[in-house]
Motif scaffolding. Structure first.
Motif, mmCIF file in Angstrom:
data_model
loop_
_atom_site.group_PDB
_atom_site.id
_atom_site.type_symbol
_atom_site.label_atom_id
_atom_site.label_comp_id
_atom_site.label_asym_id
_atom_site.label_seq_id
_atom_site.Cartn_x
_atom_site.Cartn_y
_atom_site.Cartn_z
ATOM 1 N N LEU A 130 40.647 24.662 99.943
ATOM 2 C CA LEU A 130 39.582 24.034 99.026
ATOM 3 C C LEU A 130 38.160 23.806 99.663
ATOM 4 C CD1 LEU A 130 38.978 22.815 96.338
ATOM 5 C CD2 LEU A 130 39.769 20.552 97.159
ATOM 6 N N GLY A 131 38.132 23.464 100.893
ATOM 7 C CA GLY A 131 37.064 23.399 101.620
ATOM 8 C C GLY A 131 36.257 24.591 101.805
ATOM 9 N N LEU A 132 37.046 25.637 102.165
ATOM 10 C CA LEU A 132 36.223 27.015 102.312
ATOM 11 C C LEU A 132 35.663 27.641 101.054
ATOM 12 C CD1 LEU A 132 38.969 28.841 104.891
ATOM 13 C CD2 LEU A 132 36.396 28.030 105.486
ATOM 14 N N SER A 133 36.557 27.129 100.003
ATOM 15 C CA SER A 133 36.209 27.874 98.522
ATOM 16 C C SER A 133 34.958 26.989 98.236
ATOM 17 C CB SER A 133 37.353 27.327 97.734
ATOM 18 O OG SER A 133 38.591 27.744 97.669
ATOM 19 N N LYS A 134 34.767 25.739 98.509
ATOM 20 C CA LYS A 134 33.574 25.260 98.177
ATOM 21 C C LYS A 134 32.401 25.758 99.218
ATOM 22 C CE LYS A 134 35.465 20.729 96.908
ATOM 23 N NZ LYS A 134 35.477 18.960 97.527
ATOM 24 N N ILE A 135 32.535 26.098 100.316
ATOM 25 C CA ILE A 135 31.427 26.746 101.260
ATOM 26 C C ILE A 135 30.961 28.040 100.474
ATOM 27 C CG2 ILE A 135 30.915 27.591 103.172
ATOM 28 C CD1 ILE A 135 32.785 25.343 104.674
ATOM 29 N N PHE A 136 31.978 28.904 100.291
ATOM 30 C CA PHE A 136 31.660 30.048 99.961
ATOM 31 C C PHE A 136 31.032 29.943 98.319
ATOM 32 C CE2 PHE A 136 35.094 31.401 102.716
ATOM 33 C CZ PHE A 136 34.125 32.006 103.587
ATOM 34 N N PHE A 137 31.567 29.032 97.392
ATOM 35 C CA PHE A 137 30.939 28.986 96.062
ATOM 36 C C PHE A 137 29.512 28.447 96.029
ATOM 37 C CE2 PHE A 137 29.945 25.954 92.625
ATOM 38 C CZ PHE A 137 30.323 26.768 91.528
ATOM 39 N N ARG A 138 29.080 27.201 97.020
ATOM 40 C CA ARG A 138 27.781 26.875 96.962
ATOM 41 C C ARG A 138 26.830 28.006 97.666
ATOM 42 N NH1 ARG A 138 29.294 22.272 101.353
ATOM 43 N NH2 ARG A 138 28.808 23.432 103.154
ATOM 44 N N ASN A 139 27.225 28.733 98.690
ATOM 45 C CA ASN A 139 26.405 29.808 99.238
ATOM 46 C C ASN A 139 26.377 30.866 98.460
ATOM 47 O OD1 ASN A 139 26.385 28.238 101.574
ATOM 48 N ND2 ASN A 139 27.877 29.266 102.647
ATOM 49 N N TYR A 140 27.151 31.480 97.706
ATOM 50 C CA TYR A 140 26.857 32.349 96.834
ATOM 51 C C TYR A 140 26.339 32.066 95.800
ATOM 52 C CZ TYR A 140 28.527 36.146 93.678
ATOM 53 O OH TYR A 140 28.451 37.333 92.716
ATOM 54 N N TYR A 141 26.285 30.930 95.052
ATOM 55 C CA TYR A 141 25.347 30.700 93.799
ATOM 56 C C TYR A 141 24.054 30.531 94.458
ATOM 57 C CZ TYR A 141 29.033 31.446 90.585
ATOM 58 O OH TYR A 141 30.182 32.250 89.962
ATOM 59 N N GLY A 142 23.865 29.755 95.455
ATOM 60 C CA GLY A 142 22.689 29.543 96.164
ATOM 61 C C GLY A 142 21.734 30.533 96.427
ATOM 62 N N VAL A 143 22.388 31.573 97.084
ATOM 63 C CA VAL A 143 21.770 32.966 97.362
ATOM 64 C C VAL A 143 21.538 33.563 95.948
ATOM 65 C CG1 VAL A 143 21.997 35.151 98.057
ATOM 66 C CG2 VAL A 143 22.713 33.032 99.362
ATOM 67 N N LEU A 144 22.137 33.611 95.025
ATOM 68 C CA LEU A 144 22.000 33.996 93.638
ATOM 69 C C LEU A 144 20.705 33.565 93.147
ATOM 70 C CD1 LEU A 144 25.261 34.911 91.999
ATOM 71 C CD2 LEU A 144 23.947 36.583 93.111
ATOM 72 N N ILE A 145 20.601 32.319 92.939
ATOM 73 C CA ILE A 145 19.727 31.352 92.432
ATOM 74 C C ILE A 145 18.100 31.980 93.131
ATOM 75 C CG2 ILE A 145 18.578 29.157 92.217
ATOM 76 C CD1 ILE A 145 21.420 28.255 91.565
ATOM 77 N N ILE A 146 18.391 31.971 94.456
ATOM 78 C CA ILE A 146 17.126 32.331 95.307
ATOM 79 C C ILE A 146 16.448 33.721 94.977
ATOM 80 C CG2 ILE A 146 16.167 32.823 97.532
ATOM 81 C CD1 ILE A 146 16.150 29.974 97.075
ATOM 82 N N LYS A 147 17.665 34.607 94.923
ATOM 83 C CA LYS A 147 17.493 35.979 94.550
ATOM 84 C C LYS A 147 16.758 36.119 93.248
ATOM 85 C CE LYS A 147 19.287 40.500 94.304
ATOM 86 N NZ LYS A 147 20.451 41.415 94.602
ATOM 87 N N MET A 148 17.070 35.332 92.064
ATOM 88 C CA MET A 148 16.625 35.507 90.889
ATOM 89 C C MET A 148 15.499 34.934 90.738
ATOM 90 S SD MET A 148 19.776 34.607 88.339
ATOM 91 C CE MET A 148 20.013 33.021 88.751
ATOM 92 N N LEU A 149 15.032 33.986 91.403
ATOM 93 C CA LEU A 149 13.777 33.018 91.360
ATOM 94 C C LEU A 149 12.626 34.036 91.804
ATOM 95 C CD1 LEU A 149 12.123 30.561 90.650
ATOM 96 C CD2 LEU A 149 12.742 29.488 92.780
ATOM 97 N N TYR A 150 12.915 34.273 93.077
ATOM 98 C CA TYR A 150 11.865 35.069 93.948
ATOM 99 C C TYR A 150 11.695 36.507 93.331
ATOM 100 C CZ TYR A 150 10.989 31.393 97.123
ATOM 101 O OH TYR A 150 10.363 30.287 97.537
ATOM 102 N N SER A 151 12.757 37.035 92.850
ATOM 103 C CA SER A 151 12.639 38.434 92.260
ATOM 104 C C SER A 151 11.487 38.502 90.851
ATOM 105 C CB SER A 151 13.901 38.869 91.564
ATOM 106 O OG SER A 151 14.860 39.266 92.653
ATOM 107 N N CYS A 152 11.602 37.265 90.228
ATOM 108 C CA CYS A 152 10.569 36.949 89.098
ATOM 109 C C CYS A 152 9.278 36.897 89.917
ATOM 110 C CB CYS A 152 10.940 35.803 88.171
ATOM 111 S SG CYS A 152 12.508 36.144 87.489
ATOM 112 N N ILE A 153 9.196 35.976 90.725
ATOM 113 C CA ILE A 153 7.888 35.648 91.447
ATOM 114 C C ILE A 153 7.582 36.830 92.071
ATOM 115 C CG2 ILE A 153 6.589 34.506 93.130
ATOM 116 C CD1 ILE A 153 8.810 32.114 92.762
ATOM 117 N N GLY A 154 8.348 37.662 92.621
ATOM 118 C CA GLY A 154 7.867 38.916 93.591
ATOM 119 C C GLY A 154 7.415 39.769 92.373
ATOM 120 N N ALA A 155 8.061 39.804 91.065
ATOM 121 C CA ALA A 155 7.461 40.854 89.986
ATOM 122 C C ALA A 155 5.924 40.271 89.629
ATOM 123 C CB ALA A 155 8.404 40.807 88.882
#
Length: 265
Positions: A93-118
């Motif tokens: 469960l602990g590992l799942s939480k780490i991968f969950f938050r990192n995965y979605y954190g990176v996706l949010i950053i990518k979506m946000l900065y892709s829009c800004i970069g455009a």
């Protein structure tokens, strides 16, 4: 703020460009930490029913009386098996939480900065690379760095795959715990071939051979489940780490449609 602005414009163009670049990178890191924190909270909320069910399982087993025909040493063994499962599944469960938050954190950053970069790219295309300000160019390069990094970060560390595997192990251990509760319940009310007690003629007790054969079979199933679920799930694919040449191609391809516009001046 005014003093900071005055200090910034007092610096050379190169220093200003570095400040813009580093500030953009640091801002992305801060947003990532906030997004990860928020995802961790949401993940914890979504797992609250499972945490509550774990408390119910532990409470039930702690208060459960030993089945009438089951020796104390066997009863302790069943409880030990459940405890091992409970402790190990918290690891997954602990590992799942780490991968969950990192995965979605990176996706949010990518979506946000892709829009800004455009938007930044649109301004660069409109003005041309040469006439554009060093602030805009430094900011654009920082955004490209962030988006490129976030593009292959999940591929290297297999965030989604690691999350899915760890949460699966967690669920499998939960099912195994519930199975132990079911086993003890059935042992408390055995439906096995009976034989007449030689002392009390009217009494009917379970056939001890059949009963303990079933007990041994249950213990073996639990031990086998624990052994099969013993694994450390952490997959990293170093082959997905990009070289500088590959990163250059990624950046070039992402802006290839506007290369002529960027270079026209």
């Amino acid at each position: 703020m005014n003093r900071l602005k005055t200090w910034y414009f007092a610096q050379s163009v190169n220093v200003q460009s570095v400040i813009i670049f580093l500030t953009t990178i640091v801002s992305a890191a801060i947003i990532f930490l906030f997004a990860s924190w928020q995802m961790n909270r949401e993940g914890a909320k979504s797992m609250e029913p499972y945490a509550e069910s774990q408390k119910l399982i532990d409470t039930h087993l702690d208060s459960m009386e030993r089945p009438q025909y089951l020796p104390q040493k066997y009863f302790k063994l069943f409880k030990s098996q459940q405890r091992i499962m409970s402790v190990r599944k918290e690891h997954y469960l602990g590992l799942s939480k780490i991968f969950f938050r990192n995965y979605y954190g990176v996706l949010i950053i990518k979506m946000l900065y892709s829009c800004i970069g455009a938007i930044a790219l649109f301004l660069l295309v409109k003005e041309g690379w040469g006439p554009s300000s060093h602030i805009l160019k430094s900011f654009f390069l920082a955004v490209v760095t962030i988006v490129t990094f976030c593009s292959f970060f999940p591929l290297v560390f297999k965030q989604e795959e690691n999350f899915n595997m760890n949460i699966k192990y967690y669920m499998d251990y939960t099912k195994a715990e519930i199975n132990i509760v079911d086993q003890l319940s059935r042992l408390d009310n055995p439906i096995f071939p009976c034989k007449t007690d030689t002392v009390a003629k009217k009494a009917c007790v379970p056939d001890s051979v059949t009963y303990f054969r079933r007990v041994d079979s249950m213990i073996w199933v639990n031990n086998n489940t624990i052994n099969n679920l013993t694994n450390y799930v952490l997959t990293i694919d170093a082959n997905e780490i990009k070289s500088m040449g590959e990163i250059y191609k990624m950046i070039y391809n992402s802006t290839s449609g506007n290369i002529d516009s960027l270079k026209r001046k």
